[in-house]
Each structure stands twice: as structure tokens, then as C-alpha cells.
Write a protein that holds these residues in place. Sequence first.
Motif: not given
Length: 625
Positions: A174-175, A270-273, A277-280, A283-286
Motif C-alpha cells: 500500500e502506497g 519483511l518488506a511486505e509485512a 506502515q514503515h515503507g519498503i 532504513h525506516g523499519w524498526p
Amino acid sequence: MSQTPTDAAFDSAVDDWGVQHRWLDAADEVHEADADTVRRLREAIGTPPADLEDRAPVVTRPGRELGLGRVQVRCEDGTEREVDGRLPEDFPLGYHRLTTAAGMERRLVVSPGRCWLPDEPTWGWAVQLYAARSTRSWGIGDLGDLRTLRELTEAAGGGFVLVNPLHAVAPVVEGSSMEASPYLPATRRFRNPVYLRVEDVPGHEPGDVDTARRDAVAATDLVDRDAAWALKRAALRAAYDRSGGADSAFAAWRDEQGEPLEEFATWSALAEALGAQHGIDWHGWPTELRDPRGDGVATWRAEHAEDVGFHAWLQWQLDAQLRAASGDLIVIQDLPIGVSGGGADAWAWQDVLAEGVSVGAPPDALNTLGQDWGSPPLVPWRLRAADYEPFVESVRATIAGAGGLRIDHVMGLFRLWWIPEEGDARGGGYVRYPSDDLLDIVALESHRAQAVVVGEDLGTVEPGVAEALAERRILSYKVLWFEDDAPSSWPREALATVTTHDLPTVAGLWTGADARDQLDATDMPEDDVRSGREELLSRLTREPLDDGAGPADAVQAAYRQLVEAPSLLVALSLEDAVLEERRPNVPGTTERENWRIPLAVPVDRLGDSPEVGRLLDLVRAAYGG
């Protein structure tokens, strides 16, 4: 005032960071790197550890002096050998480990120094696979269509197919949208599952797809990757859930691939999950999920084993379908110069990549404003400290299953144009790479795979590149639009072609549609575009064309010249064959329909096209077919 400096002057112009302070442009004019650019490049490169030279890999050839005294070598096959000084002529090729008398262990790469080459000249098609749709495609050309094209080529007497990079990009969430450029992949080690022919996947059932949606996507004027992947992913996941995870052959293949596959499959899941919320971009992941080797990722992988398994299974299917599509024909796959900074390889090798810079090209005949390709570069000393493994894996994976490799912007193995953040391509600078080592690694992988290697050496090419490529038997790239000499005088060890994905098609050049396209899509000055067109027309019309000649006549004129080339590989563009006026990509813009233009003729109907037939008749006559 421009001048040609001596080799010594240019050698001294490279500093301890590998930054080249002086360089020659495509017109042989000398340029000095801006002082602020040099400073920023040095910051991005950093300082190597003091003991790097004692533990960096040794890349050599049989019969050469190691210069390390007496060493113990543990070969790939597990055998132990002692070497004192010179490496024996019969020393096995491959990737070994040596230990010095002081106890320092290092990687030892033993290369033949020469790539594999076919015995006889042959011709083949150059194709953007996504564009090569058939009447069976789900809106995008796939590996089933590649099989069709291979069979057409074989039947007509051709010997190879050259395809765009097939590497994976970030999944659509999404997005976001799927990256359209094949030259900005998430990885150079794994393939894009959008190219799977779903009907050929074990476990697929027709009821898994909405046929009305599929037919609508297949009928789009432009390639819609997002829509095609949404359909394919749903059907592929259903097939995997039905039979894939329990397949013993898949389990064995997955185990053989090892940690690189698990890492990539984990990133994909991870990128799908996390993407919505955090982008693909990782660098923006938890924080705990940014380190692929950390405890947080290991825990997540275990908790989402089925999702990770699905993405590994997709790669198994891609491997099988590519091998089936290739058959005994050489399929030359394209190796991009870099990867997306937010993608899988950047996540896996974040300690090897530079931050705050991207790679591109200085102004040249291809683009007078220069180019920024958006990829973060590998730091040369960090690449050595990593035993060249990021490069080895990328080359090996791209060759696998097909028999050929095209290295995009092969000059990047010698030096790369680094562009600091917030600057444009004209304000970059060159950084040197250990080219001898990298080229010998390419030769080793070519030898092992019995794969031909082509180096795309267009643009600003420094002295010595052509000689280094020729020594390794890496074929050069000869393009009709760029060559002053007629094709009949081109070298044997080359790939000869009329155009590339970044250059005008014959029909577009002849009608003027390509020049109008460039002016509409870019900021290039009108005088540059028009003078460029005039220069290319002069090469097309070495044999004058009648005043009333149309695009089909221009294509015949161009390829009558091309088939005179004695080169080992002669590539015919499918865009030219179907009289397409639009080139696949206009460099310097993201607004145009780059990388989304389908062929006007379905691949499974090319045999019925009179234009394609005329071109094949011309080629067969030249090759005695």
C-alpha cells in the motif's frame, strides 16, 4: 585550455582514498574535480583499517608469484597444498583459503584470466522481456514468452537472446509501486517473480485467478507491473500453500542455496509485512529489524517461516523456468551497475556501501547533462575487506542458468562517477576500483559457467579499458549509432548492434519521433537533440536512402550494414523489427513511460509479421541460413 596529460600525471591524480582529481571527458578535455566534491567523497569512503593489506583477498592466476613466502592453501575441494612463492601452473582454479607463516588467513582467488567464448559468430535478438508480451501473458512478458522467443530464434538459425536485467525489486505494498527500471533492482542476486509464467507453476489451478481482471491487465496499452503482480502473487501464493512448502526437491534446493537465499527471502517477507506502515526502504523499519544478522531478524524469521518460505519458493520456480526458457541457447542476462539503497542487497551489505552518494555518469554524447542512476556505490576498500563476496555473488547469480552476461557500464569496474547528495551529475567525481581483481573474478565465473561476457563500454571510456577487456576476452560493445567506421571493420571480439535501450530506435530516428520525445521528456537543449539526430542519421545513411523511404526501409538499411560486422555476436533489436518509434528508456527523466512500452506485435505472432520476416531473411542470408 584542454590538453592531453601523460599517464604519469593521471596516476598521480589519484589520492589515497582512490578519488581521481583529474580526468578526461568524452571529448578528451581535462577536468579538475571540485575541492568540495573531493572532500565529500573522502568522507563517504572513510579510512580502511591499517591491516587491510595483510588480510585482503589475493586474486591471481596459475604461474604467478604470490609474494607471500611459504603459505598453506586449503582448496575448495578440501585438499591442502603448500605453495612457496610461485603458484604452480596446474593449481586448481577457484576460491580457496591461504594461511601465511605469520598465521594470517586470506581468501585466494585463482582465475584463468580469460573468459569463455563461442567458437563461431552468431546472431540473436535483444529484447526487453517485460515488453515481449504474448497472447498468453498476464500483462507483462514472462519466462514462457522468453521460451517462445528462444524457439523462434533457434528455428531461424540464431544463437542467443540478450535480455534486460531480470533482478527482483521491492514488492508492491500500500502506497508504493513496483520499480519500473530494471537497472535499479533491490538485488543483483535474485530474480523478479513478476516474470513467472503462472500456468507453468506446480500446484496452480485455473480457479486461483480472476480471468476478467487478468484479461483487462493483459489488454493495457502500457505494461502495468503493479496490476500484473497483484494477480500473479495471489495465484502463486495459492499454489505454494497447496503444494510448495512440502516439496522435498524444493527443500533440497533451498538448503543448497544457503544463507543468501534465506536473507533475501526474509527481506522480501519483511518488506511486505512492514511496507504499509514503515515503507519498503529498510532504513525506516524498526531498529531491531534493520540488521539482517541480528537477533530481532532471526526471531521474526522464525515467527514468519511460511512467508519466508514462500519467497524462497518463488526463487526456486524462477530458477526452473529460466533454465527451461533458455534450453541450449545462450541467454545473455544483464548485470546492472548497482542496486536500490533501500533494497535487499543494501540491507544485507549495508556495511560495504557508501552513504550520502549515488553513482551515475558525467555529461557525454548520451546525455549532455550527465546521469544520476540513484544507486549507492560499493566502497572499494570495504569490498576488498568483504573478500569481494558481494561482487562474486552478483556475477555468479546473474550468469546462472543462461550462459551469458552483459555487464552494464563495464567502466564501473575501473572507476565510478560518484555524485554527492543534493548535487547534480555534473558535480560528481571519479573513484577508482581494483579493476584487475574484479575482471579476473568475472573471468573465473565465465570459465565455470561456460558463459560469454559482454562489457557495455559506451560513454566516457578512459585509456586502458579496451586493452584490459580484450586481455580477458570480454566482448566490447559496438553500436552503429556511435561508430564512425562501418561495421565491416569492427572487431571480431565484440557484440555488434544498431542501438540500445537508451538510444533511438531506427524508426524513431528516421521519422523524428524520437527527437520530439526527448524534447518533451527532458531538459536537454534543442540544439543538442537536433545535432545528435543529424549525427545518427549520417551513420544510418552511409548508403543513401530514397527520398520516399519509410521506417521499414530505414530498418533494412541499418541492418544491411550491421550484418557485415565480423563480430562474434550480432544483436537485432525487437523494437526495430516491429518498427517501434519509442525507445524503451529516455535517460534523464522519470515522467515519461520509461520501461513500460510493450512490443506492438505479440511474441507468439512474430512469425506472422512481414517486417520481422524481412529482417530475418536479411540476417539468414548473411549467415548462410
